[in-house]
Design an enzyme around this catalytic site. Structure first.
Site, PDB file in Angstrom:
ATOM      1  CD  GLN A  18      -3.171  -1.447   1.820  1.00 40.16           C
ATOM      2  OE1 GLN A  18      -2.926  -0.160   3.496  1.00 40.16           O
ATOM      3  NE2 GLN A  18      -3.645  -1.805   2.136  1.00 40.16           N
ATOM      4  CG  ASP A  36      -4.618  -9.315   3.374  1.00 42.67           C
ATOM      5  OD1 ASP A  36      -3.697  -9.066   4.302  1.00 42.67           O
ATOM      6  OD2 ASP A  36      -4.748  -8.891   1.758  1.00 42.67           O
TER       7      ASP A  36
HETATM    8  C1  S3P Z   1      -2.863  -4.163   0.463  1.00 42.13           C
HETATM    9  C2  S3P Z   1      -2.063  -4.560   0.495  1.00 42.13           C
HETATM   10  C3  S3P Z   1      -1.577  -5.310   2.266  1.00 42.13           C
HETATM   11  C4  S3P Z   1      -2.696  -6.231   1.947  1.00 42.13           C
HETATM   12  C5  S3P Z   1      -4.217  -4.973   1.889  1.00 42.13           C
HETATM   13  C6  S3P Z   1      -4.039  -5.330   0.550  1.00 42.13           C
HETATM   14  C7  S3P Z   1      -2.870  -3.661  -1.544  1.00 42.13           C
HETATM   15  O1  S3P Z   1      -1.630  -4.179   2.684  1.00 42.13           O
HETATM   16  O2  S3P Z   1      -3.321  -6.666   3.717  1.00 42.13           O
HETATM   17  O3  S3P Z   1      -5.256  -6.704   2.195  1.00 42.13           O
HETATM   18  O4  S3P Z   1      -3.920  -4.424  -2.299  1.00 42.13           O
HETATM   19  O5  S3P Z   1      -2.091  -3.201  -1.792  1.00 42.13           O
HETATM   20  P1  S3P Z   1       0.011  -4.125   3.750  1.00 42.13           P
HETATM   21  O6  S3P Z   1       0.853  -3.879   1.220  1.00 42.13           O
HETATM   22  O7  S3P Z   1      -0.043  -2.764   3.759  1.00 42.13           O
HETATM   23  O8  S3P Z   1       0.488  -4.795   4.027  1.00 42.13           O
END
Ligand code: S3P
Length: 442
Positions: free
Chosen positions: A168, A330
């Site tokens: 993210q 996840d």
């Molecule tokens: C996601 C990245 C993950 C994941 C989330 C979706 C994404 O989080 O846990 O459900 O779509 O980039 P992080 O990258 O912050 O760990």
């Protein structure tokens, strides 16, 4: 309060097409909005999280028509985004907030991003600091919490080392990098899902992996540390996107079929991007009979049918390592349920990030698994689970979609069934979950 009781079943049988991938759906809506021309998205995930991103994109000026799981997006590329007239509410979606913050940081207007109670507790410092380094001004609640008031500015490229392996954060900075002068370089401690990079390349962005000449597909295996760069101010062109079925949603049924003897399940058209397949590798190591059918490509993402048979009992195995955990982050709640149904002990480590998801998924999961008779020791960065019989009983999802679905699967192989409190939160990522469960339960 919505309560659902899941009774034990003998086995899982049939073919399932679980809904579209949540991560890829968010990105398709956002890149379609930023691109010039039309983007057509098939198999878009119409769950609450992604629909909130669609509403946000409309607020920013995109013209989006929806027919079932298809979207037609007329993007703002060339014209520029519009200042939203109201606060942008991403609901339960941390992905929505973080990705949109990257986009908004480079616009010539100010905007406010927020979400529900769970999102307002999630850490935003990880995006606020680098976006400010790029030139944006962001006000937040004390502790770097949402709402975020983002004053967009002309951004400049930076070299930034992200301290956590978060897709993210990486995606937020790549999207901000699109609006920056120069080339933005991002480094992460280990690999994380690369859907943004793949889709940016597919929409015509100038995106590269410096220091590595291997094609994207091979890169993940070639290095533990992750580096990616994007050239700013390169236009995107609208495309056709077909969203694969979400491996994170498929995982619940993989575990059900792997645990219940005599099961046979085909999961159709599942995304098998190697940055997401940690769950399959762990289940195979635990002894599960899981194979992939032939691979095909959907708009830059590998896809295959996944076949799971309930042929042998699972054994507990360690689940740890910085190179593995981000590839199944996840799926840890459902892997904890698999561990509870396996023989022996399973130790989960290096997963402190689980504490800052929709809920503190280490604390909440340990508490709820104990209520249904599973022996769990909570640790700062994971947990230890003793496999054996699952008694069943009543447990609470804490309003967390992945906990609700994990508890439901535990009900299938419990002695007395599992009653799940606050079960309707599954709509966050998986509308139709209960119907899918019923359709394959034998
Ligand atoms: C996601 C990245 C993950 C994941 C989330 C979706 C994404 O989080 O846990 O459900 O779509 O980039 P992080 O990258 O912050 O760990």
């Amino acid at each position: 309060m919505n309560t659902i009781k899941i009774d034990p079943v003998k086995k899982i049988e049939g073919t399932l097409a679980v809904p579209g991938d949540k991560s890829i759906s968010h990105r398709a809506a956002i890149l379609g909005t930023l691109a010039a021309g039309e983007t057509h998205v098939a198999n878009f995930l119409t769950a609450a999280d992604c629909m909130n991103t669609v509403h946000a994109c409309r607020q920013l000026g995109a013209d989006i028509e929806q027919a079932g799981t298809s979207l037609r997006i007329r993007g703002c590329g060339g014209l520029g985004l519009k200042k939203p007239s109201r606060i942008i509410d991403c609901g339960n979606s941390g992905t929505g907030v973080r990705l949109l913050a990257g986009v908004l940081a480079g616009q010539a207007f100010s905007s406010v991003l927020t979400g529900d109670d769970q999102v307002r507790r999630r850490p935003m410092r990880r995006i606020v600091e680098p976006l400010e380094l790029m030139g944006a001004t962001i006000k937040s609640r004390p502790g770097y919490l949402c709402p975020l008031e983002i004053q967009g500015r002309p951004l400049h490229a930076v070299h930034y080392q992200v301290p956590v392996a978060s897709a993210q954060v990486k995606s937020c900075l790549l999207l901000a990098g699109l609006f920056a002068e120069g080339k933005t370089h991002i480094t992460l401690p280990s690999l994380s899902r690369d859907h943004t990079e793949r889709m940016l390349a597919y929409f015509g962005a100038d995106i590269s992996r410096p220091g590595n000449s291997t094609p994207m597909e091979a890169h993940w295996a070639a290095t533990a540390k992750e580096e990616v760069a994007v050239q700013g101010r390169t236009p995107l062109q609208g495309r056709k996107v077909e969203v694969p079925a979400d491996i994170s949603s498929a995982a619940f049924f993989m575990v059900a079929a792997a645990v219940l003897p005599g099961s046979y399940l085909r999961l159709a058209n599942v995304g098998i991007n190697p940055t997401r397949t940690g769950v399959v590798e762990v289940l195979q190591r635990m002894g599960a009979d899981i194979v992939f059918g032939p691979t095909r490509m959907y708009s830059g993402e590998p896809v295959a049918d996944i076949i799971v048979k309930g042929t042998r009992s699972l054994r507990g195995r360690p689940i740890c390592g910085e190179d593995l955990i981000p590839r199944l982050i996840d799926e840890l709640p459902i892997l904890a349920v698999a561990a509870a149904a396996a023989e022996g002990e399973t130790v989960i480590e290096d997963a402190a990030e689980l504490r800052v998801k929709e809920t503190d998924r280490i604390g909440a999961l340990a508490e709820e698994l104990r209520k249904i008779g599973i022996e769990v020791e909570e640790r700062p960065d994971g947990m230890v689970i003793q496999g054996g019989e699952i008694r069943g009983g009543q447990a609470d999802s804490h309003g967390d979609h992945r906990l609700a679905m994990s508890l439901a699967i535990a009900g299938l192989f419990s002695e007395d069934g599992v009653e799940i409190l606050h079960a309707d939160c599954v709509k966050t990522s998986f509308p139709g979950f209960w119907e899918c469960l019923q359709s394959v339960s034998a």
